[in-house]
Design a protein around this motif. Structure first.
Motif, mmCIF file in Angstrom:
data_model
loop_
_atom_site.group_PDB
_atom_site.id
_atom_site.type_symbol
_atom_site.label_atom_id
_atom_site.label_comp_id
_atom_site.label_asym_id
_atom_site.label_seq_id
_atom_site.Cartn_x
_atom_site.Cartn_y
_atom_site.Cartn_z
ATOM 1 N N THR A 316 0.832 -1.203 0.000
ATOM 2 C CA THR A 316 0.000 0.000 0.000
ATOM 3 C C THR A 316 0.866 1.252 0.000
ATOM 4 O OG1 THR A 316 -1.719 -1.182 1.223
ATOM 5 C CG2 THR A 316 -1.846 1.216 1.198
ATOM 6 N N SER A 317 1.898 1.274 0.805
ATOM 7 C CA SER A 317 2.792 2.437 0.850
ATOM 8 C C SER A 317 3.502 2.636 -0.481
ATOM 9 C CB SER A 317 3.821 2.255 1.976
ATOM 10 O OG SER A 317 3.186 2.198 3.232
ATOM 11 N N LEU A 318 3.976 1.529 -1.073
ATOM 12 C CA LEU A 318 4.646 1.617 -2.373
ATOM 13 C C LEU A 318 3.683 2.147 -3.430
ATOM 14 C CD1 LEU A 318 7.096 1.008 -4.223
ATOM 15 C CD2 LEU A 318 6.159 -1.296 -4.515
ATOM 16 N N ALA A 319 2.454 1.643 -3.435
ATOM 17 C CA ALA A 319 1.471 2.074 -4.424
ATOM 18 C C ALA A 319 1.159 3.550 -4.272
ATOM 19 C CB ALA A 319 0.203 1.241 -4.283
ATOM 20 N N GLN A 320 1.024 4.028 -3.039
ATOM 21 C CA GLN A 320 0.724 5.436 -2.831
ATOM 22 C C GLN A 320 1.846 6.332 -3.348
ATOM 23 O OE1 GLN A 320 -0.287 4.889 1.453
ATOM 24 N NE2 GLN A 320 -2.106 6.105 0.976
ATOM 25 N N ARG A 321 3.082 5.904 -3.152
ATOM 26 C CA ARG A 321 4.209 6.699 -3.643
ATOM 27 C C ARG A 321 4.291 6.655 -5.163
ATOM 28 N NH1 ARG A 321 9.150 5.699 -5.470
ATOM 29 N NH2 ARG A 321 9.220 3.508 -4.797
ATOM 30 N N VAL A 322 4.251 5.440 -5.729
ATOM 31 C CA VAL A 322 4.489 5.268 -7.166
ATOM 32 C C VAL A 322 3.338 5.837 -7.999
ATOM 33 C CG1 VAL A 322 4.702 3.534 -8.996
ATOM 34 C CG2 VAL A 322 6.011 3.281 -6.882
ATOM 35 N N LEU A 323 2.118 5.579 -7.583
ATOM 36 C CA LEU A 323 0.969 5.957 -8.395
ATOM 37 C C LEU A 323 0.581 7.423 -8.239
ATOM 38 C CD1 LEU A 323 -1.196 2.736 -7.969
ATOM 39 C CD2 LEU A 323 0.338 3.357 -9.855
ATOM 40 N N SER A 324 1.246 8.128 -7.330
ATOM 41 C CA SER A 324 1.005 9.568 -7.188
ATOM 42 C C SER A 324 2.119 10.399 -7.808
ATOM 43 C CB SER A 324 0.881 9.933 -5.698
ATOM 44 O OG SER A 324 2.112 9.703 -5.022
ATOM 45 N N THR A 325 3.085 9.733 -8.448
ATOM 46 C CA THR A 325 4.233 10.424 -9.056
ATOM 47 C C THR A 325 3.904 10.848 -10.469
ATOM 48 O OG1 THR A 325 5.757 9.120 -7.700
ATOM 49 C CG2 THR A 325 6.673 10.213 -9.638
ATOM 50 N N ASN A 326 4.314 12.039 -10.858
ATOM 51 C CA ASN A 326 4.084 12.512 -12.222
ATOM 52 C C ASN A 326 4.911 11.712 -13.228
ATOM 53 O OD1 ASN A 326 2.224 14.588 -11.703
ATOM 54 N ND2 ASN A 326 3.885 15.980 -11.091
ATOM 55 N N PRO A 327 4.408 11.567 -14.444
ATOM 56 C CA PRO A 327 5.175 10.869 -15.480
ATOM 57 C C PRO A 327 6.504 11.562 -15.780
ATOM 58 C CG PRO A 327 2.892 11.214 -16.155
ATOM 59 C CD PRO A 327 3.100 12.018 -14.923
ATOM 60 N N ALA A 328 7.440 10.794 -16.298
ATOM 61 C CA ALA A 328 8.743 11.357 -16.655
ATOM 62 C C ALA A 328 8.595 12.463 -17.705
ATOM 63 C CB ALA A 328 9.667 10.260 -17.164
ATOM 64 N N SER A 329 7.606 12.313 -18.607
ATOM 65 C CA SER A 329 7.443 13.311 -19.675
ATOM 66 C C SER A 329 7.054 14.684 -19.121
ATOM 67 C CB SER A 329 6.386 12.842 -20.671
ATOM 68 O OG SER A 329 5.105 12.789 -20.051
ATOM 69 N N ALA A 330 6.440 14.702 -17.930
ATOM 70 C CA ALA A 330 6.024 15.970 -17.355
ATOM 71 C C ALA A 330 7.205 16.865 -17.020
ATOM 72 C CB ALA A 330 5.193 15.723 -16.097
#
Length: 332
Positions: A316-330
């Motif tokens: 859950t902690s990993l998902a919250q960090r990873v899935l809230s990160t902006n894409p590299a293209s941003a």
């Protein structure tokens, strides 16, 4: 693992059934259950691999392909398609059935094409990426997606060791592995056959012979024309020259004999039809409309609720960090 083309956005396409199968067999011994007491080891294993992949690639969108488990146009055309496979464990079947709902609840995009398979979603996604000037990475544990490899589509084939121990294949790496250009991999597969799909290859043409034929002589349209109209003289000349230049054993006579045999062309053509995937599925991706399923980042509350139901705090902690990160293209 970067695509080295910052201006282009990235679509991550996941062959969900292949990852669920692999994780079921690797993790069934854990007997992991979710908070409702249902088996969850395959779902959790797939999710961890996808989170690691999103963390590594920082894509703009993620799409999961699923199989239609109620109908199959390929099985209708060939009732023995995939015959001989062991019957699926009911606990795997149960998790396959729940995968789409879990991913949809997260806000990721899923597609179950009627009568078709995740392979068709992979192919349509690669074609969509070309049309929209995106890059594409297909994540799978199967070889079928190798036919999609191009300058803008790579395949991460998950094997033992997770994403860091798995090959990310581009045209050069595919050629180094198989000796066949990416543009001819589908023809190579049709010659070789696929035992897992119960599709025998052309008799007398093994993997190495198929690769040499396609690499040296060219596409199979040219090969079949030479066999039909010229008794295989071009195939013989080119393969004999290749054998002399490389010190390899001469294979031309055997190749011409195998391709001239009754049923060889029919077997090849049938395999090619069965292995060719649809590239025109509507993926329902609208990347310029905020809130479209599959676009990253995702809503944190949804992530916490859905992933939290698996009952693994670290995930859950990993998902919250990873899935809230902006894409590299941003960043560009």
């Amino acid at each position: 693992m970067s695509m080295n083309s910052a201006p282009r956005r990235l679509l991550l396409v996941v062959d969900a059934p292949s990852l669920l199968h692999r994780n079921h067999h690797a993790r069934a011994h854990t007997r992991m259950i979710d908070r409702a007491g249902r088996p969850a080891w395959a779902l959790h294993g797939m999710l961890r691999q996808i989170l690691d992949s999103i963390d590594a690639f920082a894509p703009d969108a993620v799409l999961f392909g699923l199989d239609d488990r109620t109908a199959s146009v390929r099985r209708d055309a060939y009732p023995d398609y995939k015959a001989g496979r062991a019957e699926k464990d009911p606990m795997l079947v149960e998790q396959l059935g729940r995968a789409g709902a879990m991913l949809d609840a997260l806000g990721l995009a899923t597609l179950t094409p009627p009568g078709l398979e995740a392979d068709d979603v992979n192919a349509s996604a690669a074609a969509w990426a070309v049309r929209n000037d995106w890059n594409c990475v297909v994540i799978t544990s199967d070889r079928d997606a190798f036919a999609l490899i191009s300058d803008h589509t790579q395949v991460l084939r998950l094997i033992n060791g997770g994403i860091n121990g798995s090959p990310l294949l581009n045209p050069a790496r595919l050629y180094a592995m198989y000796g066949v250009p990416a543009t001819r991999y589908l023809e190579y597969a049709a010659l070789r056959g696929d035992a897992s799909d119960n599709l025998p290859g052309v008799s007398g043409i093994g993997e190495k012979t198929a690769a040499a034929l396609l690499d040296q002589v060219g596409p199979m349209g040219r090969v079949w024309s030479d066999i039909d109209d010229n008794s295989g003289r071009l195939v013989t000349t080119v393969l004999d020259r290749w054998a002399a230049d490389t010190g390899s054993r001469r294979i031309s006579a055997r190749v011409v004999r195998a391709l001239s045999a009754p049923g060889a062309r029919e077997r090849y053509d049938f395999n090619l039809r069965m292995m060719t995937c649809h590239e025109d599925l509507n993926l329902r991706l609208t990347p310029d409309i905020p809130g479209t399923p599959g676009l990253l980042p995702l809503d944190l509350d949804r992530v916490a609720r859905v992933v939290g139901f698996l009952g693994v705090e670290a995930t859950t902690s990993l998902a919250q960090r990873v899935l809230s990160t902006n894409p590299a293209s941003a960043a560009s």
